[in-house]
Design an enzyme around this catalytic site. Structure first.
Site, PDB file in Angstrom:
ATOM      1  CG  HIS A  32      -1.925  -1.111   1.221  1.00 47.48           C
ATOM      2  ND1 HIS A  32      -3.106  -1.097   0.509  1.00 47.48           N
ATOM      3  CD2 HIS A  32      -1.880  -2.317   1.858  1.00 47.48           C
ATOM      4  CE1 HIS A  32      -3.751  -2.242   0.705  1.00 47.48           C
ATOM      5  NE2 HIS A  32      -3.023  -3.002   1.505  1.00 47.48           N
ATOM      6  CG  ASN A  40      -7.659  -4.758   0.364  1.00 47.04           C
ATOM      7  OD1 ASN A  40      -6.944  -3.793   0.628  1.00 47.04           O
ATOM      8  ND2 ASN A  40      -7.243  -5.997   0.501  1.00 47.04           N
TER       9      ASN A  40
END
Length: 492
Positions: free
Chosen positions: A65, A138
């Protein structure tokens, strides 16, 4: 002079340059030298300080990320779920809570294009009256693996080859050929929704199974889902190449420009609930993160809405230093025994301590907005002003007390210490069902993406055969089409 007024903040900038210690700088253009053409002097402290600060501007990027964008706003309760949870920020319709959200790609580096086929992170920090709550998820509702023991290996396989620093399909498909539970995730990633158009037109999911606890102590398993009011939009390969070739930060710019123009993105929050007494009634394990919960028998229940109406003030302070951790919860919400969640509870906080230091929760973007108190003192980069004389508990000189007890999930644990897989794997049913919901054109694009991936010259006949076997067990016609085009016979 008030010594507390000038704590570090850009709002207290002086009208002229100074050193870090506040001394005035009368020349910020030229180094101090011996004459106009002589060597630079080591005593030029301003130059040394300026270069030393510059040399240390970068911090370690997130191991996953790394590429992301953030925005601020609020969450508002729209439906009463106080029968399910005693969480204060969910206490009644109309209650608003400040939030900051970070969207991200997962595998690729900080400067990578935002048009690559990759899951997207969707992390929300709620600044509640009872402390922060981090819902770290997510855009897809499932994950590749169900046990965090495999997480480092999974990330290594998805990351670039350590020898060449090139992401390669043979490494990815080799690893996941050992993990058929990944099929469900691939029906999302290799589907048409595998490349979101931008962050505003994207679903969000808490992914893991959490628990809600009400005032009476009754617990329910819960899954969280975010649905954008502007709908879900995605990019096909040709569009992704065109958009990414023009602007590799298109999603970040879209989010920033939309908020700046007053076009505030909004998501509705929904939950799904399972009574733990019913967890054995399904053909899947509710704690298996590779499965969705069927909405026809476990319908989405509306909870609230989230509006992002303010851009961040500084990218480094409120995006790079922004830190999330699934361990950060509030009364009324708790962890389940979801194996992936249990490992994330440790791993996320640990990586933030490595990346930002042990006092990362003192950074303004991570600190709670409510009153708080503990005896966690000192350590690297501790910038909290403290004047207490008592830094231990209990003490008759410090009247701090325990908080009022709040309900936590009742749990009785018994069993052998062992390392094992769950009983209800059921790896193929859901991927097949999802594939069969696709239109013929969408199925064809899905198949072609798998043909391209399995055509990597380094993928062996054995690995191709395994994948065709997996997809044949999910859907016989899908396996046959892959086998025919790859000239491989499926072996189930």
């Amino acid at each position: 002079m008030d010594p507390y007024k000038y704590r570090p903040a850009s709002s207290y900038n002086s009208p002229f340059f100074t050193t870090n210690s506040g001394a005035p700088v009368w020349n910020n253009n030229s180094s101090m030298t011996v004459g106009p053409r002589g060597p630079i002097l080591l005593e030029d402290y301003h130059l040394v300080e300026k270069l030393a600060n510059f040399d240390r501007e970068r911090i370690p990027e997130r191991v996953v990320h790394a590429r992301g964008a953030s925005a601020k706003g609020f969450f508002e309760v729209t439906h009463d779920i106080s029968n399910l949870t005693c969480a204060d920020f969910l206490r009644a319709p109309g209650v608003q809570t400040p939030v900051i959200v970070r969207f991200s790609t997962v595998i690729h580096e900080r400067g990578s294009p935002e048009t690559l086929r990759d899951p997207r992170g969707f992390a929300v920090k709620f600044y509640t009256r009872e402390g922060n709550f981090d819902l770290v998820g997510n855009n897809f509702p499932v994950f590749f693996i169900r046990d965090g023991m495999k997480f480092p290996d999974m990330v290594h396989a998805l990351k670039p080859n350590p020898k060449s620093h090139i992401q390669e399909n043979w490494r990815i498909l080799d690893f996941f050929s050992h993990h058929p539970e990944s099929l469900n995730m691939f029906t999302f990633l290799f589907d048409d929704i595998g490349i979101p158009q931008d962050y505003r037109h994207m679903d969000g999911s808490g992914v893991n199974t959490y628990m809600l606890i009400n005032k009476a102590g009754k617990a329910h398993y819960v899954k969280f889902h975010w649905k954008p009011t502007c709908g879900v939009k995605s990019l096909l390969e040709e569009d992704a190449i065109r958009v990414g070739g023009t602007n590799h930060s298109h999603a970040t710019q879209d989010l920033y420009d939309s908020i700046a123009a007053g076009n505030y993105p909004e998501w509705k929050l929904f939950i799904q609930i399972i009574d733990p007494a019913d967890e054995d009634k399904f053909d899947f394990d509710p704690l298996d993160v590779t499965k969705t919960w069927p909405e026809d028998i476990l319908p989405l229940q509306p909870v609230g809405r989230m509006v992002l109406n303010k851009n961040i003030d500084n990218f480094f302070a409120e995006n790079e230093q922004l830190a999330f951790c699934p361990a950060i919860i509030v009364p009324g919400i708790h962890y389940s025994d979801d194996k992936l969640l249990q490992t994330r509870v440790f791993s996320y906080a640990d990586t933030q301590r490595h990346r930002l230091g042990p006092n990362y929760l003192q950074l303004p973007v991570n600190a709670p907005k409510c009153a708080h108190h503990n005896n966690h003192h000192e350590g690297f980069m501790n910038f909290m002003h403290r004047d207490e004389e008592v830094n231990y508990f209990p003490s008759r000189y410090d009247q701090v007390r325990h908080a009022e007890k709040y309900p936590t999930p009742p749990a009785v644990c018994s069993g052998k210490r062992e390392r094992c897989i769950i009983e209800k794997e059921n790896n193929f049913k859901e991927p097949g069902e999802r594939y069969r919901t696709f239109t013929p054109e969408r199925q064809e694009r899905f198949i072609q993406r798998w043909i391209d991936a399995l055509s990597d010259p380094r993928i062996t006949h054995e690995i191709r055969s395994i994948w065709i076997s997996y997809w044949s067990q999910a859907d016989k016609s899908l396996g046959q089409k892959l086998a025919s085009r790859l000239n491989v016979r499926p072996s189930i």
